[in-house]
Write a protein that holds these residues in place. Structure first.
Motif, PDB file in Angstrom:
ATOM      1  N   ALA A 132       0.823  -1.218   0.000  1.00 35.65           N
ATOM      2  CA  ALA A 132       0.000   0.000   0.000  1.00 35.65           C
ATOM      3  C   ALA A 132       0.854   1.265   0.000  1.00 35.65           C
ATOM      4  CB  ALA A 132      -0.921  -0.003   1.217  1.00 35.65           C
ATOM      5  N   SER A 133       2.175   1.097   0.007  1.00 34.81           N
ATOM      6  CA  SER A 133       3.065   2.266   0.007  1.00 34.81           C
ATOM      7  C   SER A 133       4.178   2.074  -1.021  1.00 34.81           C
ATOM      8  CB  SER A 133       3.726   2.450   1.383  1.00 34.81           C
ATOM      9  OG  SER A 133       2.747   2.679   2.363  1.00 34.81           O
ATOM     10  N   ALA A 134       4.704   3.179  -1.513  1.00 32.01           N
ATOM     11  CA  ALA A 134       5.815   3.079  -2.476  1.00 32.01           C
ATOM     12  C   ALA A 134       6.588   4.385  -2.530  1.00 32.01           C
ATOM     13  CB  ALA A 134       5.274   2.764  -3.872  1.00 32.01           C
ATOM     14  N   ILE A 135       7.860   4.233  -2.839  1.00 29.58           N
ATOM     15  CA  ILE A 135       8.702   5.410  -3.118  1.00 29.58           C
ATOM     16  C   ILE A 135       9.350   5.156  -4.478  1.00 29.58           C
ATOM     17  CG2 ILE A 135      10.745   6.716  -2.382  1.00 29.58           C
ATOM     18  CD1 ILE A 135       9.948   5.911   0.501  1.00 29.58           C
ATOM     19  N   CYS A 136       9.195   6.088  -5.393  1.00 19.95           N
ATOM     20  CA  CYS A 136       9.739   5.907  -6.754  1.00 19.95           C
ATOM     21  C   CYS A 136      10.590   7.111  -7.129  1.00 19.95           C
ATOM     22  CB  CYS A 136       8.630   5.828  -7.802  1.00 19.95           C
ATOM     23  SG  CYS A 136       7.376   4.611  -7.504  1.00 19.95           S
ATOM     24  N   ILE A 137      11.660   6.835  -7.825  1.00 20.72           N
ATOM     25  CA  ILE A 137      12.491   7.920  -8.372  1.00 20.72           C
ATOM     26  C   ILE A 137      12.574   7.722  -9.886  1.00 20.72           C
ATOM     27  CG2 ILE A 137      14.771   9.017  -8.354  1.00 20.72           C
ATOM     28  CD1 ILE A 137      15.203   7.577  -5.607  1.00 20.72           C
ATOM     29  N   TYR A 138      12.076   8.703 -10.624  1.00 18.37           N
ATOM     30  CA  TYR A 138      12.130   8.641 -12.091  1.00 18.37           C
ATOM     31  C   TYR A 138      13.145   9.651 -12.614  1.00 18.37           C
ATOM     32  CZ  TYR A 138       7.698   6.063 -12.129  1.00 18.37           C
ATOM     33  OH  TYR A 138       6.725   5.117 -11.944  1.00 18.37           O
ATOM     34  N   GLU A 139      13.959   9.223 -13.576  1.00 15.27           N
ATOM     35  CA  GLU A 139      14.738  10.189 -14.363  1.00 15.27           C
ATOM     36  C   GLU A 139      13.846  10.554 -15.542  1.00 15.27           C
ATOM     37  OE1 GLU A 139      19.368   9.087 -14.050  1.00 15.27           O
ATOM     38  OE2 GLU A 139      18.087   7.430 -14.713  1.00 15.27           O
ATOM     39  N   MET A 140      13.746  11.835 -15.840  1.00 14.36           N
ATOM     40  CA  MET A 140      12.873  12.281 -16.925  1.00 14.36           C
ATOM     41  C   MET A 140      13.720  12.623 -18.154  1.00 14.36           C
ATOM     42  SD  MET A 140       9.958  11.998 -15.372  1.00 14.36           S
ATOM     43  CE  MET A 140       8.680  12.836 -16.302  1.00 14.36           C
ATOM     44  N   GLU A 141      13.067  12.573 -19.318  1.00 18.48           N
ATOM     45  CA  GLU A 141      13.807  12.784 -20.574  1.00 18.48           C
ATOM     46  C   GLU A 141      14.423  14.173 -20.676  1.00 18.48           C
ATOM     47  OE1 GLU A 141      10.833  11.807 -23.419  1.00 18.48           O
ATOM     48  OE2 GLU A 141      11.470   9.702 -23.594  1.00 18.48           O
ATOM     49  N   ASN A 142      13.878  15.149 -19.938  1.00 19.71           N
ATOM     50  CA  ASN A 142      14.435  16.508 -20.014  1.00 19.71           C
ATOM     51  C   ASN A 142      15.553  16.718 -18.980  1.00 19.71           C
ATOM     52  OD1 ASN A 142      13.076  16.679 -17.612  1.00 19.71           O
ATOM     53  ND2 ASN A 142      11.738  18.390 -18.182  1.00 19.71           N
ATOM     54  N   GLY A 143      16.002  15.625 -18.350  1.00 20.41           N
ATOM     55  CA  GLY A 143      17.118  15.719 -17.405  1.00 20.41           C
ATOM     56  C   GLY A 143      16.678  15.982 -15.981  1.00 20.41           C
ATOM     57  N   SER A 144      15.394  16.211 -15.757  1.00 14.88           N
ATOM     58  CA  SER A 144      14.918  16.441 -14.382  1.00 14.88           C
ATOM     59  C   SER A 144      14.674  15.102 -13.689  1.00 14.88           C
ATOM     60  CB  SER A 144      13.640  17.286 -14.399  1.00 14.88           C
ATOM     61  OG  SER A 144      12.591  16.574 -15.018  1.00 14.88           O
ATOM     62  N   VAL A 145      14.434  15.179 -12.377  1.00 13.88           N
ATOM     63  CA  VAL A 145      14.143  13.974 -11.588  1.00 13.88           C
ATOM     64  C   VAL A 145      12.774  14.149 -10.935  1.00 13.88           C
ATOM     65  CG1 VAL A 145      14.844  12.628  -9.565  1.00 13.88           C
ATOM     66  CG2 VAL A 145      16.576  13.457 -11.165  1.00 13.88           C
ATOM     67  N   PHE A 146      11.967  13.113 -11.020  1.00 16.40           N
ATOM     68  CA  PHE A 146      10.638  13.135 -10.399  1.00 16.40           C
ATOM     69  C   PHE A 146      10.615  12.120  -9.261  1.00 16.40           C
ATOM     70  CE2 PHE A 146       6.341  10.887 -10.698  1.00 16.40           C
ATOM     71  CZ  PHE A 146       5.724  11.724  -9.776  1.00 16.40           C
ATOM     72  N   SER A 147      10.324  12.581  -8.046  1.00 17.77           N
ATOM     73  CA  SER A 147      10.189  11.637  -6.934  1.00 17.77           C
ATOM     74  C   SER A 147       8.737  11.531  -6.519  1.00 17.77           C
ATOM     75  CB  SER A 147      11.052  12.065  -5.747  1.00 17.77           C
ATOM     76  OG  SER A 147      10.370  13.039  -4.980  1.00 17.77           O
ATOM     77  N   TYR A 148       8.332  10.325  -6.183  1.00 18.73           N
ATOM     78  CA  TYR A 148       6.949  10.055  -5.749  1.00 18.73           C
ATOM     79  C   TYR A 148       7.029   9.316  -4.424  1.00 18.73           C
ATOM     80  CZ  TYR A 148       2.461   7.511  -5.578  1.00 18.73           C
ATOM     81  OH  TYR A 148       1.258   6.980  -5.197  1.00 18.73           O
ATOM     82  N   ARG A 149       6.366   9.875  -3.409  1.00 14.61           N
ATOM     83  CA  ARG A 149       6.225   9.153  -2.142  1.00 14.61           C
ATOM     84  C   ARG A 149       4.737   8.978  -1.933  1.00 14.61           C
ATOM     85  NH1 ARG A 149       9.457  12.393   2.411  1.00 14.61           N
ATOM     86  NH2 ARG A 149       7.874  13.936   1.892  1.00 14.61           N
ATOM     87  N   GLY A 150       4.281   7.732  -1.858  1.00 16.42           N
ATOM     88  CA  GLY A 150       2.839   7.541  -1.765  1.00 16.42           C
ATOM     89  C   GLY A 150       2.455   6.464  -0.774  1.00 16.42           C
ATOM     90  N   SER A 151       1.289   6.651  -0.158  1.00 14.10           N
ATOM     91  CA  SER A 151       0.742   5.600   0.697  1.00 14.10           C
ATOM     92  C   SER A 151      -0.775   5.716   0.739  1.00 14.10           C
ATOM     93  CB  SER A 151       1.291   5.694   2.114  1.00 14.10           C
ATOM     94  OG  SER A 151       0.694   4.663   2.897  1.00 14.10           O
ATOM     95  N   TRP A 152      -1.416   4.552   0.726  1.00 16.28           N
ATOM     96  CA  TRP A 152      -2.857   4.464   0.919  1.00 16.28           C
ATOM     97  C   TRP A 152      -3.142   3.962   2.332  1.00 16.28           C
ATOM     98  CZ3 TRP A 152      -5.604   2.166  -4.052  1.00 16.28           C
ATOM     99  CH2 TRP A 152      -6.362   3.186  -4.652  1.00 16.28           C
ATOM    100  N   CYS A 153      -2.080   3.968   3.145  1.00 11.97           N
ATOM    101  CA  CYS A 153      -2.216   3.404   4.489  1.00 11.97           C
ATOM    102  C   CYS A 153      -1.613   4.402   5.475  1.00 11.97           C
ATOM    103  CB  CYS A 153      -1.476   2.071   4.492  1.00 11.97           C
ATOM    104  SG  CYS A 153      -1.651   1.139   5.982  1.00 11.97           S
ATOM    105  N   ALA A 154      -1.892   5.677   5.263  1.00 13.44           N
ATOM    106  CA  ALA A 154      -1.292   6.739   6.071  1.00 13.44           C
ATOM    107  C   ALA A 154      -2.408   7.582   6.673  1.00 13.44           C
ATOM    108  CB  ALA A 154      -0.393   7.602   5.197  1.00 13.44           C
ATOM    109  N   GLU A 155      -2.611   7.446   7.970  1.00 13.95           N
ATOM    110  CA  GLU A 155      -3.712   8.186   8.602  1.00 13.95           C
ATOM    111  C   GLU A 155      -3.175   9.416   9.330  1.00 13.95           C
ATOM    112  OE1 GLU A 155      -5.337   4.473  10.342  1.00 13.95           O
ATOM    113  OE2 GLU A 155      -7.140   4.948   9.178  1.00 13.95           O
ATOM    114  N   GLY A 156      -3.877  10.499   9.200  1.00 20.79           N
ATOM    115  CA  GLY A 156      -3.423  11.766   9.780  1.00 20.79           C
ATOM    116  C   GLY A 156      -2.768  12.635   8.725  1.00 20.79           C
ATOM    117  N   PHE A 157      -3.038  13.931   8.776  1.00 21.47           N
ATOM    118  CA  PHE A 157      -2.503  14.909   7.819  1.00 21.47           C
ATOM    119  C   PHE A 157      -2.636  14.441   6.359  1.00 21.47           C
ATOM    120  CE2 PHE A 157       0.026  15.931  11.697  1.00 21.47           C
ATOM    121  CZ  PHE A 157      -0.506  17.205  11.906  1.00 21.47           C
ATOM    122  N   PRO A 158      -3.841  14.098   5.934  1.00 19.63           N
ATOM    123  CA  PRO A 158      -3.975  13.601   4.553  1.00 19.63           C
ATOM    124  C   PRO A 158      -3.602  14.658   3.530  1.00 19.63           C
ATOM    125  CG  PRO A 158      -6.138  14.137   5.479  1.00 19.63           C
ATOM    126  CD  PRO A 158      -5.150  14.253   6.610  1.00 19.63           C
TER     127      PRO A 158
END
Ligand SMILES: NC(=O)c1ccc[n+]([C@@H]2O[C@H](COP(=O)([O-])OP(=O)(O)OC[C@H]3O[C@@H](n4cnc5c(N)ncnc54)[C@H](O)[C@@H]3O)[C@@H](O)[C@H]2O)c1
Length: 339
Positions: A210-236
């Motif tokens: 239910a949770s994941a952390i991903c790091i993408y390199e993008m074609e324009n040289g930038s970096v996209f980070s994703y931190r996600g969880s569907w199991c995180a209660e509080g401060f949605p």
């Protein structure tokens, strides 16, 4: 303007929004409802007061109604069969995300669309919001310079019950495609690689990750980070995620709820340890409609103007690749190139 004769396949909850849309569109008309479960189609016909035939077989429905367009609102496991049947029987298709359950099936659907000369366009309603259009405008108009980094945080604790709690990768498969598609839209380019760590946190009410952390390199040289969880209660966070985009001149932020804002380095700030920044005004107003209606407006515009709509399958496959490359990386523990 010619009349679009539409068959809706899949008569579950989501079909209601698609039917609402047709009701207010002058040159579109529902000609049949199709569902494997005939009872679901009959219930929908009655609830919506539709004077149309119901079928359990899409090909028969197309042949008997001379439909021109199919709305695929079935479950993901049925998308490949429904879309290929529609395309090979002379219909264009607008379908719910995801294109298919795996990348091979999605690529096959593109080939079928090309071979038949029909179009297949995918619902990505979370691109069609006033604020994401503002953020996109801000970033793509160079207000913060060239993009160096994009970061998205998605933290919610929904108790869905049902199939999502039994899936192997509920967050990445069922939700992250929206955020990944938004990242491509904001960055204005596709990813070239991903490293993903997927996990099921302590106390999770999901069977799968239910949770994941991903790091993408993008074609324009930038970096996209994703931190996600569907199991995180509080401060949605918002369902749109919380975004920070860093450019060579400054930063844009969007909390997923309110108007995005940006700050760039002020011209007077040379030589300072931490440079002085100034807030930028953001007066861009997107005039389109939001959510499903906005995406459907664009889908119909593409069809009527004989051009690929923004979320045509040839583009949407890149969001699918982000999902499946992330899963492969999580399984192998390695960075995965995205071709
Ligand atoms: N864009 C969004 O924000 C969003 C939100 C929720 C769901 N969705 C997507 O919408 C789609 C439908 O979701 P839902 O919640 O309405 O599902 P649902 O389970 O409520 O309804 C799906 C219907 O499709 C029918 N069906 C299944 N296989 C079929 C087949 N081969 N031929 C004909 N009918 C078939 C089922 O009998 C059912 O009536 C899914 O792809 C889902 O991912 C998108």
């Amino acid at each position: 303007m010619s009349l679009h004769k539409i068959i809706v396949v899949g008569c579950g909850d989501m079909a209601n929004i698609w039917l609402d849309y047709v009701q207010q569109r002058k040159n579109a008309k529902i000609v049949a409802l199709v569902d494997l479960n005939e009872g679901a189609a009959i219930r929908k016909k009655e609830q919506r007061n539709l004077e149309v035939p119901v079928y359990t077989d899409l090909k028969t429905a197309i042949l008997q109604t001379q439909a021109t367009l199919v709305f695929d609102v079935t479950i993901p496991a049925a998308h490949k069969t429904v879309v290929s049947t529609a395309l090979t029987n002379g219909c264009d298709v607008f379908g719910e995300k995801p294109m298919a359950e795996n990348i091979q099936d999605a690529e096959e659907l593109i080939k079928i669309a090309e071979a038949t000369g029909q179009t297949y366009t995918v619902m990505q309603n979370r691109r069609y919001l006033k604020q994401i259009r503002q953020l996109h405008h801000l970033v793509q108009n160079g207000k913060i310079g060239d993009i160096k980094e994009l970061h998205a945080d998605f933290f919610l604790g929904p108790h869905f019950g049902g199939f999502r709690e039994q899936m192997e990768s509920p967050l990445i498969i069922d939700m992250a495609i929206h955020t990944f598609d938004q990242a491509r839209f904001i960055a204005g380019c596709n990813p070239s690689s991903v490293y993903c760590y997927e996990f099921n946190p302590k106390g999770s009410w999901y069977d799968g990750n239910a949770s994941a952390i991903c790091i993408y390199e993008m074609e324009n040289g930038s970096v996209f980070s994703y931190r996600g969880s569907w199991c995180a209660e509080g401060f949605p966070t918002s369902w749109e995620s919380e975004w920070r985009v860093i450019g060579t001149k400054g930063t844009a932020k969007w909390d997923g709820f309110n108007t995005p804002s940006s700050e760039i380095v002020a011209e007077v700030s040379s030589g300072e340890f931490i440079k002085t920044t100034k807030q930028m005004s953001n007066d861009f107003q997107w005039q389109g409609r939001e959510g499903h209606f906005g995406c459907l407006d664009e889908m119909f515009a593409g069809l009527e103007e004989n051009r690929r709509a923004e979320t045509d399958c040839h583009d949407n496959i890149n969001s699918m690749k982000m999902v499946f490359a992330a899963l492969e990386s999580a399984k192998t523990g390695k960075k995965v190139e995205i071709i």
